[in-house]
Scaffold this active site. Sequence first.
Site, PDB file in Angstrom:
ATOM      1  N   HIS A  69       0.558  -1.284   0.227  1.00  0.00           N
ATOM      2  CA  HIS A  69       0.062  -0.173   0.069  1.00  0.00           C
ATOM      3  C   HIS A  69       1.274   1.451   0.224  1.00  0.00           C
ATOM      4  CE1 HIS A  69      -4.027   2.307   0.421  1.00  0.00           C
ATOM      5  NE2 HIS A  69      -2.959   2.704   1.469  1.00  0.00           N
ATOM      6  N   HIS A  71       0.880   5.390  -1.006  1.00  0.00           N
ATOM      7  CA  HIS A  71       0.845   7.025  -2.068  1.00  0.00           C
ATOM      8  C   HIS A  71       1.837   7.772  -2.302  1.00  0.00           C
ATOM      9  CE1 HIS A  71      -3.537   5.852  -1.159  1.00  0.00           C
ATOM     10  NE2 HIS A  71      -2.470   5.787   0.172  1.00  0.00           N
ATOM     11  N   ARG A  92      -4.349  15.645   6.551  1.00  0.00           N
ATOM     12  CA  ARG A  92      -4.879  14.832   4.850  1.00  0.00           C
ATOM     13  C   ARG A  92      -5.218  16.695   4.089  1.00  0.00           C
ATOM     14  NH1 ARG A  92     -11.072  13.084   3.591  1.00  0.00           N
ATOM     15  NH2 ARG A  92     -11.613  15.083   3.631  1.00  0.00           N
ATOM     16  N   TYR A 131      -4.887   7.642  -7.099  1.00  0.00           N
ATOM     17  CA  TYR A 131      -6.179   8.514  -7.412  1.00  0.00           C
ATOM     18  C   TYR A 131      -7.142   9.712  -7.754  1.00  0.00           C
ATOM     19  CZ  TYR A 131      -5.239  10.179  -2.170  1.00  0.00           C
ATOM     20  OH  TYR A 131      -4.393  10.366  -0.981  1.00  0.00           O
ATOM     21  N   HIS A 215     -11.823   3.699  -3.440  1.00  0.00           N
ATOM     22  CA  HIS A 215     -10.321   4.377  -1.738  1.00  0.00           C
ATOM     23  C   HIS A 215     -11.579   4.554  -0.543  1.00  0.00           C
ATOM     24  CE1 HIS A 215     -10.141   7.881   0.190  1.00  0.00           C
ATOM     25  NE2 HIS A 215      -8.771   7.719  -0.197  1.00  0.00           N
ATOM     26  N   ARG A 218     -16.402   5.607   2.376  1.00  0.00           N
ATOM     27  CA  ARG A 218     -16.530   7.423   2.116  1.00  0.00           C
ATOM     28  C   ARG A 218     -16.798   7.885   0.259  1.00  0.00           C
ATOM     29  NH1 ARG A 218     -11.863   8.196   5.022  1.00  0.00           N
ATOM     30  NH2 ARG A 218     -11.166   8.971   3.967  1.00  0.00           N
ATOM     31  N   HIS A 242      -9.762   1.200   1.231  1.00  0.00           N
ATOM     32  CA  HIS A 242      -9.338   1.376   2.747  1.00  0.00           C
ATOM     33  C   HIS A 242     -10.765   1.351   3.180  1.00  0.00           C
ATOM     34  CE1 HIS A 242      -6.619   4.437   0.484  1.00  0.00           C
ATOM     35  NE2 HIS A 242      -5.995   4.692   1.930  1.00  0.00           N
ATOM     36  N   GLU A 245      -9.971   2.765   9.103  1.00  0.00           N
ATOM     37  CA  GLU A 245      -8.796   3.477   9.050  1.00  0.00           C
ATOM     38  C   GLU A 245      -9.274   4.214   9.908  1.00  0.00           C
ATOM     39  OE1 GLU A 245      -6.751   6.135   6.714  1.00  0.00           O
ATOM     40  OE2 GLU A 245      -4.840   5.999   7.895  1.00  0.00           O
ATOM     41  N   HIS A 279      -5.515  -1.217   6.709  1.00  0.00           N
ATOM     42  CA  HIS A 279      -5.419  -0.691   7.452  1.00  0.00           C
ATOM     43  C   HIS A 279      -6.910  -1.815   8.967  1.00  0.00           C
ATOM     44  CE1 HIS A 279      -4.243   2.990   6.666  1.00  0.00           C
ATOM     45  NE2 HIS A 279      -4.737   3.463   5.626  1.00  0.00           N
ATOM     46  N   ASP A 330       2.759   2.968   2.709  1.00  0.00           N
ATOM     47  CA  ASP A 330       0.990   4.424   2.810  1.00  0.00           C
ATOM     48  C   ASP A 330       1.337   4.963   3.106  1.00  0.00           C
ATOM     49  OD1 ASP A 330      -1.452   5.502   2.870  1.00  0.00           O
ATOM     50  OD2 ASP A 330      -1.587   4.636   4.987  1.00  0.00           O
TER      51      ASP A 330
HETATM   52 ZN   LIG Z   1      -3.775   4.545   1.781  1.00  0.00          ZN
END
Ligand SMILES: [Zn+2]
Length: 454
Positions: A69, A71, A92, A131, A215, A218, A242, A245, A279, A330
């Site tokens: 995993h 990003h 975030r 993404y 994703h 959400r 995901h 988490e 997660h 991650d």
């Molecule tokens: Zn992630």
Amino acid sequence: MTATRWLAEYAWLPAHAAPTPDVLIETVNGRITGVTPLTPGGDPDAGVDVLADAVRLPGLTLPGLADAHSHAFHRALRGRTHGGRGDFWSWRDQMYAVTGRLDPDTYLALARAVYAEMALAGITCVGEFHYLHHGPGGTPYADPNAMGAALVEAAAQAGIRLTLLDTCYLTAGVDGAPLVGPQERFGDGDAQRWAERAAAFTTDRERARVGAAVHSVRAVPADQLATVADWARRRDAPLHVHLSEQPAENDACRAVYGLTPTGLLAEHGVLGPATTAVHATHPTSADVTLLGESRTGVCLCPTTERDLADGLGPARRMADAGIPLSLGSDSHAVIDPFEEARAMELDERLRTRRRGHFAPAELLTAATEAGHAALGWTDAGRLAVGDRADLVTVRLDSVRTAGVVPAGVWFAAGAADVTQVVVDGRVLVRDGRHVRVDVPRELATAIAEVTGAQ
Ligand SMILES: [Zn+2]
């Protein structure tokens, strides 16, 4: 034909509780063709003289490690956010600011450096949960898969294999709120249009493969989950998501759907043996049962979960339920598979105030075979005949590892102890250096470019 004989001082073979001394590993054209312990129970020097042509691998040789995993662009935030207050949600916002400076060129440069950093840590295969698809405001590039293509090219240049987990990201919350601001670049409008764009992207499957991702609950409305799951199933491709988490995600999902996120995914056909939940930090007991009975995997990301104050997932309970565990870095707060692996055990100790939850061989499996399987590579992650010739050698004479028994590397070694990495039979890291990327310099340059720092 490229044939090589490697003589490992120690090698960790499949289904062994601990490493085996003096193992001859033969490789031809990127595949392992022989794995022979030379002196079972005998003189370790016997037979070695006749192997003058073999490449010596001092230390412990492991199969290739998989980072399930990633990003890649989050690497630009390392050391910039960790001293502050806040939580996942405030982090975030900082992460979104970086996305504004990424385009296919700057992302290629950054991801190439990040994947080369992974290679130095012994990672031979990465799952990129991707993404950031479109240009500013959500306008597609001339090639709508230009960002994904940049990531595939980055991995090729860095010399590791990649599974591009093309991520469906449609809404800003479980309530269906539209994407706004930086999030607009993530969206394809609806799952059908996501599927059409993702289907148009193809790769050389020897080096890079395409999988799918939801994703999170959400970001994909319930009535569109099956579109993504069906897309992956038809292609026999891995599907990642995901999951739980944050407790806030569980609360919002219950409020809107009357189900936990795991329950919602189960109801819409997202769970299964080709699916990996990333997660799974806050599952209910019923969620763990659903994941286990469906043989869904879980990818733990311990260094990110600790950095973002997420909490501790019930790793042992999930393993006991039959859930294969893999590992990911991650957000790349650190890139160190040894740190992720030992956290599986050490986090359980913190929770239970007892030691001894995972055997060292279970940490090996999570970092290697299970990670590769979660990314759709079933022929990697073991030192076994027929598997890909990925060899990761860890020194046992550094200041960290001197005097350590070989099985203890998970608790003593760090990424800096990886001296040599072979991917598909070719040397990629030699004497702790990447053979073609100046990793620190490229990281510094690429990160300055996307953060605006001098
Ligand atoms: Zn992630």
